[in-house]
Design a protein around this motif. Structure first.
Motif, PDB file in Angstrom:
ATOM      1  N   TYR A 170       1.234  -1.093  -0.078  1.00 45.12           N
ATOM      2  CA  TYR A 170       0.184  -0.304  -0.486  1.00 45.12           C
ATOM      3  C   TYR A 170       0.619   1.414  -0.052  1.00 45.12           C
ATOM      4  CZ  TYR A 170      -5.135   0.958   0.425  1.00 45.12           C
ATOM      5  OH  TYR A 170      -6.496   1.686   0.205  1.00 45.12           O
ATOM      6  N   PHE A 171       2.366   1.050   0.569  1.00 44.07           N
ATOM      7  CA  PHE A 171       2.740   2.689   1.062  1.00 44.07           C
ATOM      8  C   PHE A 171       4.098   2.265  -0.694  1.00 44.07           C
ATOM      9  CE2 PHE A 171       2.390   1.617   6.032  1.00 44.07           C
ATOM     10  CZ  PHE A 171       1.468   2.300   5.760  1.00 44.07           C
ATOM     11  N   ILE A 172       3.717   1.405  -1.235  1.00 48.84           N
ATOM     12  CA  ILE A 172       4.584   1.300  -1.531  1.00 48.84           C
ATOM     13  C   ILE A 172       4.200   1.794  -3.252  1.00 48.84           C
ATOM     14  CG2 ILE A 172       5.616   0.096  -4.414  1.00 48.84           C
ATOM     15  CD1 ILE A 172       6.724  -1.724  -2.076  1.00 48.84           C
ATOM     16  N   SER A 173       2.826   1.550  -3.556  1.00 47.29           N
ATOM     17  CA  SER A 173       1.576   2.302  -4.547  1.00 47.29           C
ATOM     18  C   SER A 173       1.595   4.054  -3.884  1.00 47.29           C
ATOM     19  CB  SER A 173      -0.077   1.648  -3.953  1.00 47.29           C
ATOM     20  OG  SER A 173       0.209   2.086  -4.667  1.00 47.29           O
ATOM     21  N   ALA A 174       1.720   4.407  -2.323  1.00 48.11           N
ATOM     22  CA  ALA A 174       1.943   5.543  -2.153  1.00 48.11           C
ATOM     23  C   ALA A 174       3.220   6.661  -2.467  1.00 48.11           C
ATOM     24  CB  ALA A 174       2.064   6.039  -0.219  1.00 48.11           C
ATOM     25  N   GLY A 202      -1.602  14.127   0.288  1.00 51.46           N
ATOM     26  CA  GLY A 202      -2.555  13.036   0.979  1.00 51.46           C
ATOM     27  C   GLY A 202      -3.592  13.908   1.864  1.00 51.46           C
ATOM     28  N   THR A 203      -3.489  14.579   1.948  1.00 52.65           N
ATOM     29  CA  THR A 203      -4.964  14.838   2.990  1.00 52.65           C
ATOM     30  C   THR A 203      -6.179  15.220   2.290  1.00 52.65           C
ATOM     31  OG1 THR A 203      -3.268  15.849   4.546  1.00 52.65           O
ATOM     32  CG2 THR A 203      -5.760  16.359   4.675  1.00 52.65           C
ATOM     33  N   ILE A 204      -6.449  15.649   1.735  1.00 51.08           N
ATOM     34  CA  ILE A 204      -7.547  15.363   0.257  1.00 51.08           C
ATOM     35  C   ILE A 204      -7.437  13.992  -0.096  1.00 51.08           C
ATOM     36  CG2 ILE A 204      -8.279  15.808  -1.568  1.00 51.08           C
ATOM     37  CD1 ILE A 204      -8.300  18.183  -0.036  1.00 51.08           C
ATOM     38  N   TYR A 214     -12.927  -3.488   7.852  1.00 48.61           N
ATOM     39  CA  TYR A 214     -13.366  -2.135   8.010  1.00 48.61           C
ATOM     40  C   TYR A 214     -12.241  -1.047   8.657  1.00 48.61           C
ATOM     41  CZ  TYR A 214     -16.574  -1.910   4.545  1.00 48.61           C
ATOM     42  OH  TYR A 214     -18.005  -1.869   3.312  1.00 48.61           O
ATOM     43  N   LEU A 215     -12.007  -1.507   9.891  1.00 43.26           N
ATOM     44  CA  LEU A 215     -10.862  -0.707  10.734  1.00 43.26           C
ATOM     45  C   LEU A 215      -9.836  -0.399  10.484  1.00 43.26           C
ATOM     46  CD1 LEU A 215     -10.212   0.715  13.599  1.00 43.26           C
ATOM     47  CD2 LEU A 215     -10.176  -1.273  14.922  1.00 43.26           C
ATOM     48  N   LEU A 216      -9.304  -1.866   9.742  1.00 45.38           N
ATOM     49  CA  LEU A 216      -7.986  -2.454   9.330  1.00 45.38           C
ATOM     50  C   LEU A 216      -7.679  -0.306   8.052  1.00 45.38           C
ATOM     51  CD1 LEU A 216      -5.128  -3.199   8.496  1.00 45.38           C
ATOM     52  CD2 LEU A 216      -6.275  -4.946   7.762  1.00 45.38           C
ATOM     53  N   MET A 217      -9.708  -1.094   7.701  1.00 44.99           N
ATOM     54  CA  MET A 217      -9.165  -0.317   6.089  1.00 44.99           C
ATOM     55  C   MET A 217      -8.429   1.574   6.862  1.00 44.99           C
ATOM     56  SD  MET A 217      -8.978  -1.723   3.008  1.00 44.99           S
ATOM     57  CE  MET A 217      -9.400   0.190   2.066  1.00 44.99           C
ATOM     58  N   LEU A 218      -9.642   1.691   7.787  1.00 46.17           N
ATOM     59  CA  LEU A 218      -9.180   3.193   8.416  1.00 46.17           C
ATOM     60  C   LEU A 218      -8.245   3.531   9.177  1.00 46.17           C
ATOM     61  CD1 LEU A 218     -10.740   5.834   9.411  1.00 46.17           C
ATOM     62  CD2 LEU A 218     -11.131   4.055  11.271  1.00 46.17           C
ATOM     63  N   VAL A 219      -7.351   2.519   9.066  1.00 40.92           N
ATOM     64  CA  VAL A 219      -6.311   2.774   9.732  1.00 40.92           C
ATOM     65  C   VAL A 219      -5.579   2.841   8.070  1.00 40.92           C
ATOM     66  CG1 VAL A 219      -3.853   2.024  10.814  1.00 40.92           C
ATOM     67  CG2 VAL A 219      -6.313   1.949  11.823  1.00 40.92           C
ATOM     68  N   SER A 220      -5.418   2.370   7.451  1.00 42.88           N
ATOM     69  CA  SER A 220      -4.469   2.101   6.143  1.00 42.88           C
ATOM     70  C   SER A 220      -4.577   2.857   5.453  1.00 42.88           C
ATOM     71  CB  SER A 220      -4.509   0.476   6.142  1.00 42.88           C
ATOM     72  OG  SER A 220      -5.778   0.473   4.902  1.00 42.88           O
ATOM     73  N   LEU A 221      -5.291   3.790   4.535  1.00 46.28           N
ATOM     74  CA  LEU A 221      -5.985   4.780   4.574  1.00 46.28           C
ATOM     75  C   LEU A 221      -5.343   5.775   5.277  1.00 46.28           C
ATOM     76  CD1 LEU A 221      -9.845   4.228   2.851  1.00 46.28           C
ATOM     77  CD2 LEU A 221      -7.603   4.464   1.935  1.00 46.28           C
ATOM     78  N   ILE A 222      -5.175   5.955   5.995  1.00 47.32           N
ATOM     79  CA  ILE A 222      -5.293   7.747   7.111  1.00 47.32           C
ATOM     80  C   ILE A 222      -3.462   7.606   6.325  1.00 47.32           C
ATOM     81  CG2 ILE A 222      -4.449   9.093   9.590  1.00 47.32           C
ATOM     82  CD1 ILE A 222      -7.061   7.476  10.144  1.00 47.32           C
ATOM     83  N   SER A 223      -2.827   5.784   6.966  1.00 51.61           N
ATOM     84  CA  SER A 223      -1.236   6.158   6.880  1.00 51.61           C
ATOM     85  C   SER A 223      -1.333   6.175   5.324  1.00 51.61           C
ATOM     86  CB  SER A 223      -0.906   4.945   7.345  1.00 51.61           C
ATOM     87  OG  SER A 223      -1.841   4.669   8.125  1.00 51.61           O
ATOM     88  N   PHE A 224      -1.688   5.946   4.065  1.00 53.24           N
ATOM     89  CA  PHE A 224      -2.187   5.610   2.658  1.00 53.24           C
ATOM     90  C   PHE A 224      -1.780   7.865   2.554  1.00 53.24           C
ATOM     91  CE2 PHE A 224      -3.249   6.360  -1.721  1.00 53.24           C
ATOM     92  CZ  PHE A 224      -2.389   5.269  -1.795  1.00 53.24           C
ATOM     93  N   GLY A 225      -2.309   8.514   3.027  1.00 56.44           N
ATOM     94  CA  GLY A 225      -2.423   9.543   2.909  1.00 56.44           C
ATOM     95  C   GLY A 225      -1.547  10.303   3.282  1.00 56.44           C
ATOM     96  N   ILE A 243       1.562   9.153   4.354  1.00 56.44           N
ATOM     97  CA  ILE A 243       2.699   8.899   3.521  1.00 56.44           C
ATOM     98  C   ILE A 243       3.339   9.551   2.371  1.00 56.44           C
ATOM     99  CG2 ILE A 243       3.233   6.775   1.827  1.00 56.44           C
ATOM    100  CD1 ILE A 243       4.132   6.450   5.051  1.00 56.44           C
ATOM    101  N   ILE A 244       1.706   9.590   1.171  1.00 57.12           N
ATOM    102  CA  ILE A 244       2.064  10.568   0.342  1.00 57.12           C
ATOM    103  C   ILE A 244       2.018  12.133   0.804  1.00 57.12           C
ATOM    104  CG2 ILE A 244       0.256  11.227  -1.713  1.00 57.12           C
ATOM    105  CD1 ILE A 244      -1.541   9.631  -1.527  1.00 57.12           C
TER     106      ILE A 244
END
Length: 224
Positions: free
Chosen positions: A13-17, A49-51, A75-86, A88-89
């Motif tokens: 996920y972070f490599i994608s970012a 990343g915030t947007i 969904y909780l895991l997705m929540l954490v990963s999406l926040i982290s994804f942004g 990282i960007i």
């Protein structure tokens, strides 16, 4: 849901970012969803990343409401990963890459191509592991299941909407043009990189021919 699968999914996920950050930094245009993100970033004076996080969480919330088989832990895991994804960007764009400028057009095209390939590789691996989902893809799939239109119809309609909104914001606020040659390049390169990556580590018995809608989901997932 093993710890190994979770850690590997987050890593890719972070490599994608990283790939997305490089493609934005190249300044030759970006994919449809990122074109909207970068335009909104300029208008609202918020980091890209915030947007990205805000829009992804918006669609994740809609998926939560529509999904009758929702898994709270997932969904909780997705929540954490999406926040982290942004985040990282933001880390790449505004810290690690902030002092780097690509002045040559040829070099910028090269960096964009590299970023798109990296983003496609990371996305393909996330899809292969089949743990973390992309909210926009999930939303389009849920909508298609409740209508007579296909997943492809809604996903491509979303792409067109993002491009249209980005161009509209560019016109209204005199922004830099984010829908450019890179947008067209990503249309072809990204899908190929995702498809190659998704099957890279697959065993022969898992290499099945996907149905058209699943194939389209794989090809378009990196914009989320």
């Amino acid at each position: 849901m093993s710890l190994k699968t979770i850690s590997h999914s987050l890593l890719f996920y972070f490599i994608s970012a990283l790939g997305i950050s490089l493609s934005i930094k190249a300044m030759v245009g970006v994919s449809s969803f990122n074109a909207l993100n970068t335009a909104l970033s300029d208008v609202l004076h918020l980091k890209v990343g915030t947007i990205t996080t805000i829009l992804n969480l918006f669609f994740l919330s809609i998926c939560w409401l529509m999904d009758m088989k929702r898994d709270k832990k997932h969904y909780l895991l997705m929540l954490v990963s999406l926040i982290s994804f942004g985040e990282i960007i933001n880390l790449f764009l505004y810290s690690l890459l902030s002092q780097i400028t690509f002045t040559s057009y040829g070099l910028r095209l090269l960096i964009f191509t590299l970023g798109t390939a990296i983003g496609g590789f990371g996305t393909g691996q996330v899809l292969r592991l089949d743990l973390l989902k992309f909210p926009i893809e999930s939303f389009c799939l849920l909508v298609s299941e409740r209508s007579q239109r296909s997943f492809a119809f809604y996903r491509y309609s979303f792409d067109i909407l993002c491009v249209g909104l980005s161009l509209l914001l560019t016109y209204l606020f005199s922004l830099s043009l984010f829908v450019r040659e890179g947008t067209l390049i990503s249309l072809f390169l990204l899908s190929g990189a995702i498809g190659w990556s998704k099957n890279l580590f697959a065993s022969p018995e898992t290499l099945v021919v996907p149905i058209p809608e699943d194939n389209c989901a794989s090809e378009r997932a990196a914009d989320s």
